[in-house]
Every structure is written in structure tokens, then in C-alpha cells.
Design a protein around this motif. Structure first.
Motif, PDB file in Angstrom:
ATOM      1  N   GLN A  59       1.163  -7.945  -1.075  1.00  0.00           N
ATOM      2  CA  GLN A  59       1.273  -6.977   0.011  1.00  0.00           C
ATOM      3  C   GLN A  59       2.547  -6.160  -0.140  1.00  0.00           C
ATOM      4  OE1 GLN A  59       1.256  -9.196   3.625  1.00  0.00           O
ATOM      5  NE2 GLN A  59      -0.977  -9.278   3.750  1.00  0.00           N
ATOM      6  N   ASP A  60       2.449  -4.926   0.255  1.00  0.00           N
ATOM      7  CA  ASP A  60       3.629  -4.073   0.279  1.00  0.00           C
ATOM      8  C   ASP A  60       4.080  -3.918   1.722  1.00  0.00           C
ATOM      9  OD1 ASP A  60       3.599  -3.559  -2.465  1.00  0.00           O
ATOM     10  OD2 ASP A  60       2.197  -1.892  -2.215  1.00  0.00           O
ATOM     11  N   LEU A  61       5.345  -3.877   1.921  1.00  0.00           N
ATOM     12  CA  LEU A  61       5.902  -3.680   3.251  1.00  0.00           C
ATOM     13  C   LEU A  61       6.631  -2.346   3.261  1.00  0.00           C
ATOM     14  CD1 LEU A  61       6.600  -4.768   6.078  1.00  0.00           C
ATOM     15  CD2 LEU A  61       8.646  -5.748   5.074  1.00  0.00           C
ATOM     16  N   PHE A  62       6.208  -1.457   4.147  1.00  0.00           N
ATOM     17  CA  PHE A  62       6.846  -0.165   4.278  1.00  0.00           C
ATOM     18  C   PHE A  62       7.492  -0.086   5.651  1.00  0.00           C
ATOM     19  CE2 PHE A  62       3.468   0.537   1.231  1.00  0.00           C
ATOM     20  CZ  PHE A  62       4.128   1.219   0.238  1.00  0.00           C
ATOM     21  N   VAL A  63       8.711   0.376   5.665  1.00  0.00           N
ATOM     22  CA  VAL A  63       9.445   0.532   6.912  1.00  0.00           C
ATOM     23  C   VAL A  63       9.911   1.980   6.992  1.00  0.00           C
ATOM     24  CG1 VAL A  63      11.463  -0.202   8.228  1.00  0.00           C
ATOM     25  CG2 VAL A  63      10.209  -1.855   6.844  1.00  0.00           C
ATOM     26  N   LEU A  64       9.607   2.597   8.090  1.00  0.00           N
ATOM     27  CA  LEU A  64      10.051   3.959   8.321  1.00  0.00           C
ATOM     28  C   LEU A  64      11.273   3.911   9.231  1.00  0.00           C
ATOM     29  CD1 LEU A  64       9.608   7.036   8.149  1.00  0.00           C
ATOM     30  CD2 LEU A  64       8.170   6.818  10.171  1.00  0.00           C
TER      31      LEU A  64
END
Length: 91
Positions: A7-12
Motif C-alpha cells: 500500500q502507498d500512503l499519501f499525505v497532503l
């Protein structure tokens, strides 16, 4: 929180600019041409969005050269004399 390797975790993250500081003192309008005085400038701003409920702080920030205290006093006077209409608390 557990993150699997698949899984990739993206945080804006949004960095907000600080609000500009209001001036420490307002300038004297007495010797300003009538069309450039504070009342005319405020009425011009109010006319840009007639359905908006403007708060004194918003007007002071928009104008940039008037203190919050000055704009509050002037709005109160203008409402009292019928130049503008108060639509609610702090508007």
C-alpha cells in the motif's frame, strides 16, 4: 496504524500563508479627495458582493490601510446615519 508494503500512503499538507497584519494607525482622510475617502472605498467593496455579510475584519484586511478599530467605529456611524444597513452581529 500499520502500513503494508503493498500500500502507498499519501499525505497532503497545505501550508497556509499567515494573514497580513493590520496597520497600527489609520491615515487621516480629511484632506483626501471625496472619491478616495474611506466611506467611498468601503461602499465600493460592499458593492462587489452585495449579498455577502461583510465582517469589519474582512473589510479592514481587504482595504489594508485601516485599523480594525477605525473600521468598526466608521461602520457603526454609517449604519446609525443610514448609509449602510447592519444585517447581524459583527456584520
Amino acid at each position: 496504524m500499520r502500513i503494508d508494503s503493498e500500500q502507498d500512503l499519501f499525505v497532503l499538507i497545505r501550508i497556509l500563508e499567515p494573514e497580513p497584519q493590520l496597520p497600527a494607525a489609520s491615515h487621516d482622510d480629511r484632506y483626501t479627495p471625496p472619491e478616495d475617502r474611506l466611506r467611498q472605498r468601503v461602499l465600493a467593496v460592499l458593492d462587489t458582493e452585495p449579498d455577502r455579510h461583510w465582517h469589519p475584519r474582512d473589510l479592514a484586511h481587504h482595504l489594508g490601510d485601516v485599523t480594525l478599530g477605525t473600521i468598526r467605529r466608521q461602520l457603526d456611524r454609517w449604519a446609525h446615519h443610514g448609509h449602510i444597513r447592519r444585517t447581524g452581529p459583527a456584520t
